[in-house]
Design an enzyme around this catalytic site. Structure first.
Site, PDB file in Angstrom:
ATOM      1  CB  ILE A  12     -17.584   1.397   0.083  1.00  0.00           C
ATOM      2  CG1 ILE A  12     -18.482   0.210   0.473  1.00  0.00           C
ATOM      3  CG2 ILE A  12     -16.700   1.827   1.252  1.00  0.00           C
ATOM      4  CD1 ILE A  12     -17.722  -1.089   0.654  1.00  0.00           C
ATOM      5  CG  ASN A  25      -4.381  -2.145   9.757  1.00  0.00           C
ATOM      6  OD1 ASN A  25      -4.518  -2.365  10.961  1.00  0.00           O
ATOM      7  ND2 ASN A  25      -4.395  -0.923   9.249  1.00  0.00           N
ATOM      8  CB  VAL A  34     -11.677   1.211   1.295  1.00  0.00           C
ATOM      9  CG1 VAL A  34     -11.177  -0.075   1.897  1.00  0.00           C
ATOM     10  CG2 VAL A  34     -13.188   1.300   1.409  1.00  0.00           C
ATOM     11  CG  ASP A  35      -8.841   1.030   7.558  1.00  0.00           C
ATOM     12  OD1 ASP A  35      -7.848   0.470   8.047  1.00  0.00           O
ATOM     13  OD2 ASP A  35      -9.862   1.294   8.205  1.00  0.00           O
ATOM     14  CB  SER A 119      -6.261  -8.189  -0.659  1.00  0.00           C
ATOM     15  OG  SER A 119      -6.228  -8.556   0.704  1.00  0.00           O
ATOM     16  N   GLY A 121      -5.565  -3.224  -3.327  1.00  0.00           N
ATOM     17  CA  GLY A 121      -4.920  -1.902  -3.312  1.00  0.00           C
ATOM     18  C   GLY A 121      -3.536  -2.021  -2.701  1.00  0.00           C
ATOM     19  CB  VAL A 122      -2.257  -0.774   0.554  1.00  0.00           C
ATOM     20  CG1 VAL A 122      -1.145  -1.104   1.506  1.00  0.00           C
ATOM     21  CG2 VAL A 122      -2.400   0.729   0.377  1.00  0.00           C
ATOM     22  CE1 TYR A 123      -2.144  -4.441   3.972  1.00  0.00           C
ATOM     23  CE2 TYR A 123      -3.863  -6.070   4.324  1.00  0.00           C
ATOM     24  CZ  TYR A 123      -2.988  -5.119   4.824  1.00  0.00           C
ATOM     25  OH  TYR A 123      -2.968  -4.843   6.181  1.00  0.00           O
TER      26      TYR A 123
HETATM   27  N1  APR Z   1     -14.687   3.131  -1.579  1.00  0.00           N
HETATM   28  C1  APR Z   1     -14.559   1.927  -2.195  1.00  0.00           C
HETATM   29  N2  APR Z   1     -13.364   1.384  -2.537  1.00  0.00           N
HETATM   30  C2  APR Z   1     -12.265   2.120  -2.261  1.00  0.00           C
HETATM   31  C3  APR Z   1     -12.315   3.374  -1.619  1.00  0.00           C
HETATM   32  C4  APR Z   1     -13.590   3.879  -1.289  1.00  0.00           C
HETATM   33  N3  APR Z   1     -13.743   5.077  -0.676  1.00  0.00           N
HETATM   34  N4  APR Z   1     -11.023   3.837  -1.473  1.00  0.00           N
HETATM   35  C5  APR Z   1     -10.226   2.895  -2.016  1.00  0.00           C
HETATM   36  N5  APR Z   1     -10.957   1.870  -2.496  1.00  0.00           N
HETATM   37  C6  APR Z   1     -10.524   0.659  -3.181  1.00  0.00           C
HETATM   38  C7  APR Z   1      -9.126   0.658  -3.747  1.00  0.00           C
HETATM   39  O1  APR Z   1      -9.093   1.401  -4.964  1.00  0.00           O
HETATM   40  C8  APR Z   1      -8.941  -0.833  -3.970  1.00  0.00           C
HETATM   41  O2  APR Z   1      -9.611  -1.227  -5.151  1.00  0.00           O
HETATM   42  O3  APR Z   1     -10.505  -0.403  -2.242  1.00  0.00           O
HETATM   43  C9  APR Z   1      -9.695  -1.453  -2.772  1.00  0.00           C
HETATM   44  C10 APR Z   1      -8.782  -1.955  -1.656  1.00  0.00           C
HETATM   45  O4  APR Z   1      -7.666  -1.081  -1.532  1.00  0.00           O
HETATM   46  P1  APR Z   1      -7.088  -0.640  -0.093  1.00  0.00           P
HETATM   47  O5  APR Z   1      -8.034   0.324   0.526  1.00  0.00           O
HETATM   48  O6  APR Z   1      -5.685  -0.201  -0.329  1.00  0.00           O
HETATM   49  O7  APR Z   1      -7.129  -1.960   0.777  1.00  0.00           O
HETATM   50  P2  APR Z   1      -6.164  -3.250   0.770  1.00  0.00           P
HETATM   51  O8  APR Z   1      -5.489  -3.440  -0.534  1.00  0.00           O
HETATM   52  O9  APR Z   1      -7.031  -4.345   1.308  1.00  0.00           O
HETATM   53  O10 APR Z   1      -5.048  -2.861   1.841  1.00  0.00           O
HETATM   54  C11 APR Z   1      -5.432  -2.769   3.187  1.00  0.00           C
HETATM   55  O11 APR Z   1      -4.542  -0.569   3.413  1.00  0.00           O
HETATM   56  O12 APR Z   1      -5.655   1.288   4.065  1.00  0.00           O
HETATM   57  C12 APR Z   1      -4.831   0.284   4.511  1.00  0.00           C
HETATM   58  O13 APR Z   1      -5.446   0.023   6.814  1.00  0.00           O
HETATM   59  C13 APR Z   1      -5.510  -0.589   5.535  1.00  0.00           C
HETATM   60  O14 APR Z   1      -3.461  -1.692   6.098  1.00  0.00           O
HETATM   61  C14 APR Z   1      -4.683  -1.840   5.403  1.00  0.00           C
HETATM   62  C15 APR Z   1      -4.414  -1.908   3.903  1.00  0.00           C
END
Ligand code: APR
Length: 172
Positions: A12, A25, A34-35, A119, A121-123
């Protein structure tokens, strides 16, 4: 005029749109996934501005500048952590992330926005259900008046991309 909905495979941080959405978060002080990628690409001023926002509630979204990103703005949305589906609030909180982000595009008169798969990914939110919520919420919101011309769902892996493309086709 209804905005065009697209999918994009990749990071992104590469997108040249008015705003990219960060899956943040509640602290808004950065993280992994992605954060982490957005903070790395935007540079340290992003964190400095985030510090002034006093965090963000789950389901809500707050906007900052994009700094060294191609995007002018970053919209930080805080998705729900998947608790197993018993707590009905998860679906509504996830939908709210998309709605609040879109409301900010109206407030700032933006023409394009890119979303990650919030949400999923990690969530731990199940991908199929989260994708359905993302598409339905965006499509319903776009029926109302908006200056938005382009909504991009950014998929970081093949599984996410194929899920978005299948569910976007099914809904047509
Ligand atoms: N560009 C686009 N999408 C991405 C990127 C990127 N550079 N990196 C990861 N993703 C995707 C992941 O593969 C997943 O499909 O973003 C989606 C969301 O995953 P996470 O980043 O883990 O976010 P989330 O599941 O919402 O968890 C949020 O993770 O990074 C921490 O600080 C954040 O605590 C918060 C939690």
């Amino acid at each position: 005029m209804i905005a065009r909905i697209e999918t994009h495979r990749g990071s992104i941080t590469d997108l040249n749109v008015d705003a990219i959405v960060n899956a943040a978060n509640a602290s808004l002080l950065g993280g992994g996934g992605v954060d982490g990628a957005i903070h790395r690409a935007a540079g340290p001023e992003l964190l400095e501005e985030c510090r002034t926002l006093g965090g963000c509630a789950t389901g809500d979204a707050k906007i900052t500048k994009g700094y060294h990103l191609k995007a002018k703005f970053v919209i930080h949305a805080v998705g729900p952590v998947w608790q197993g589906g018993g707590d009905l609030g998860e679906a509504e909180l996830l939908a709210s992330c998309y709605r609040r982000s879109l409301e900010l595009t109206r407030e700032y008169k933006l023409k394009s926005i890119a979303f990650p798969a919030i949400s999923t990914g990690v969530y731990g939110y199940p991908l199929e259900e989260a994708t359905r919520i993302a598409i339905d919420t965006v499509r319903n919101w776009l029926i109302g008046s908006t200056a938005l011309e382009r909504v991009v769902f950014v998929c970081f892996d093949e599984r996410t991309l194929s899920t978005y493309e299948r569910l976007l086709r099914d809904h047509d």
